[in-house]
Design a protein around this motif. Structure first.
Motif, PDB file in Angstrom:
ATOM      1  N   SER A   9      -7.709 -14.638  -0.929  1.00  0.00           N
ATOM      2  CA  SER A   9      -9.126 -14.317  -1.120  1.00  0.00           C
ATOM      3  C   SER A   9      -9.690 -13.485   0.033  1.00  0.00           C
ATOM      4  O   SER A   9     -10.853 -13.123   0.019  1.00  0.00           O
ATOM      5  CB  SER A   9      -9.944 -15.602  -1.266  1.00  0.00           C
ATOM      6  N   PRO A  43      -9.113 -10.722  -5.564  1.00  0.00           N
ATOM      7  CA  PRO A  43     -10.431 -10.107  -5.413  1.00  0.00           C
ATOM      8  C   PRO A  43     -10.576  -8.788  -6.168  1.00  0.00           C
ATOM      9  O   PRO A  43      -9.597  -8.064  -6.372  1.00  0.00           O
ATOM     10  CB  PRO A  43     -10.540  -9.879  -3.899  1.00  0.00           C
ATOM     11  N   GLU A  56     -10.670 -11.748 -11.612  1.00  0.00           N
ATOM     12  CA  GLU A  56     -11.281 -11.655 -10.285  1.00  0.00           C
ATOM     13  C   GLU A  56     -11.524 -13.001  -9.607  1.00  0.00           C
ATOM     14  O   GLU A  56     -11.946 -13.958 -10.237  1.00  0.00           O
ATOM     15  CB  GLU A  56     -12.592 -10.881 -10.374  1.00  0.00           C
ATOM     16  N   HIS A  58     -13.344 -14.502  -5.857  1.00  0.00           N
ATOM     17  CA  HIS A  58     -14.272 -14.113  -4.794  1.00  0.00           C
ATOM     18  C   HIS A  58     -13.489 -13.611  -3.588  1.00  0.00           C
ATOM     19  O   HIS A  58     -12.398 -14.087  -3.304  1.00  0.00           O
ATOM     20  CB  HIS A  58     -15.149 -15.290  -4.367  1.00  0.00           C
ATOM     21  N   CYS A  59     -14.067 -12.679  -2.874  1.00  0.00           N
ATOM     22  CA  CYS A  59     -13.409 -12.085  -1.707  1.00  0.00           C
ATOM     23  C   CYS A  59     -14.232 -12.355  -0.457  1.00  0.00           C
ATOM     24  O   CYS A  59     -15.449 -12.163  -0.458  1.00  0.00           O
ATOM     25  CB  CYS A  59     -13.243 -10.586  -1.910  1.00  0.00           C
ATOM     26  N   SER A  60     -13.566 -12.770   0.606  1.00  0.00           N
ATOM     27  CA  SER A  60     -14.275 -13.035   1.865  1.00  0.00           C
ATOM     28  C   SER A  60     -14.268 -11.825   2.790  1.00  0.00           C
ATOM     29  O   SER A  60     -14.973 -11.823   3.782  1.00  0.00           O
ATOM     30  CB  SER A  60     -13.630 -14.225   2.582  1.00  0.00           C
ATOM     31  N   PRO A  66     -17.373 -16.142   1.102  1.00  0.00           N
ATOM     32  CA  PRO A  66     -17.238 -17.572   0.799  1.00  0.00           C
ATOM     33  C   PRO A  66     -15.971 -18.114   1.452  1.00  0.00           C
ATOM     34  O   PRO A  66     -15.060 -17.349   1.756  1.00  0.00           O
ATOM     35  CB  PRO A  66     -17.106 -17.590  -0.721  1.00  0.00           C
ATOM     36  N   ALA A  71     -13.415 -20.126  -2.748  1.00  0.00           N
ATOM     37  CA  ALA A  71     -13.021 -18.988  -3.576  1.00  0.00           C
ATOM     38  C   ALA A  71     -11.855 -19.359  -4.481  1.00  0.00           C
ATOM     39  O   ALA A  71     -11.839 -19.010  -5.674  1.00  0.00           O
ATOM     40  CB  ALA A  71     -12.646 -17.806  -2.694  1.00  0.00           C
ATOM     41  N   CYS A  75     -11.906 -19.701  -8.561  1.00  0.00           N
ATOM     42  CA  CYS A  75     -10.929 -18.962  -9.371  1.00  0.00           C
ATOM     43  C   CYS A  75     -10.312 -19.897 -10.406  1.00  0.00           C
ATOM     44  O   CYS A  75     -10.224 -19.553 -11.591  1.00  0.00           O
ATOM     45  CB  CYS A  75      -9.849 -18.364  -8.473  1.00  0.00           C
TER      46      CYS A  75
END
Length: 134
Positions: A9, A43, A56, A58-60, A66, A71, A75
């Motif tokens: 992520s 991501p 997809e 979430h991307c940090s 996040p 994340a 997912c």
């Protein structure tokens, strides 16, 4: 065979900087060349010619927001039905939340690779494929 690859992520794949997670990209390419249907869970902005598409995560972008754990859990929550439909799920993520959830659901088709983060996962079933710390 339907194969799900869980990316990290922290950055899209392939990463914009040189990191070990380039191996995920090359594995996806090789599996596609062998004729498998690969679905990539990573991501937005990830690019891999996956016949199963990109789901997809979430991307940090290298930060803590996040959090990686959140994340990965998001997912799994969002793509649970797709993940359960995979013949094999290979989880490269930091905290292995997708793999943990699949194992808790009774799935045994999970492979885990440790690229970083938790080197020795508390669940021995998730210490399957170890990426060298060196």
């Amino acid at each position: 065979m339907k194969i799900g690859l869980i990316g990290l992520s922290t950055f899209p794949t392939p990463p914009p900087i040189h990191t070990g997670d380039i191996v995920i990209y090359h594995l996806g390419l090789s599996l596609e060349e062998m004729g498998h249907e690969v679905t990539f869970y990573a991501p937005a902005g990830s690019w891999i010619p996956a016949s199963g598409g990109l789901r997809e995560m979430h991307c940090s972008w290298g930060t803590n927001n996040p959090t990686m754990w959140d994340a990965e859990q998001a997912c799994y929550d969002r793509w649970r039905a797709d993940l359960l439909a995979e013949d094999v799920v290979h989880d490269f993520s930091q905290y292995k939340r997708v793999a943990e959830n699949l194992l808790a659901a009774g799935r045994t088709n999970v492979v885990s690779t440790l690229l970083g983060g938790t080197w020795e996962h508390p669940d021995p079933a998730l210490n399957i494929v170890v990426w060298s710390k060196a």
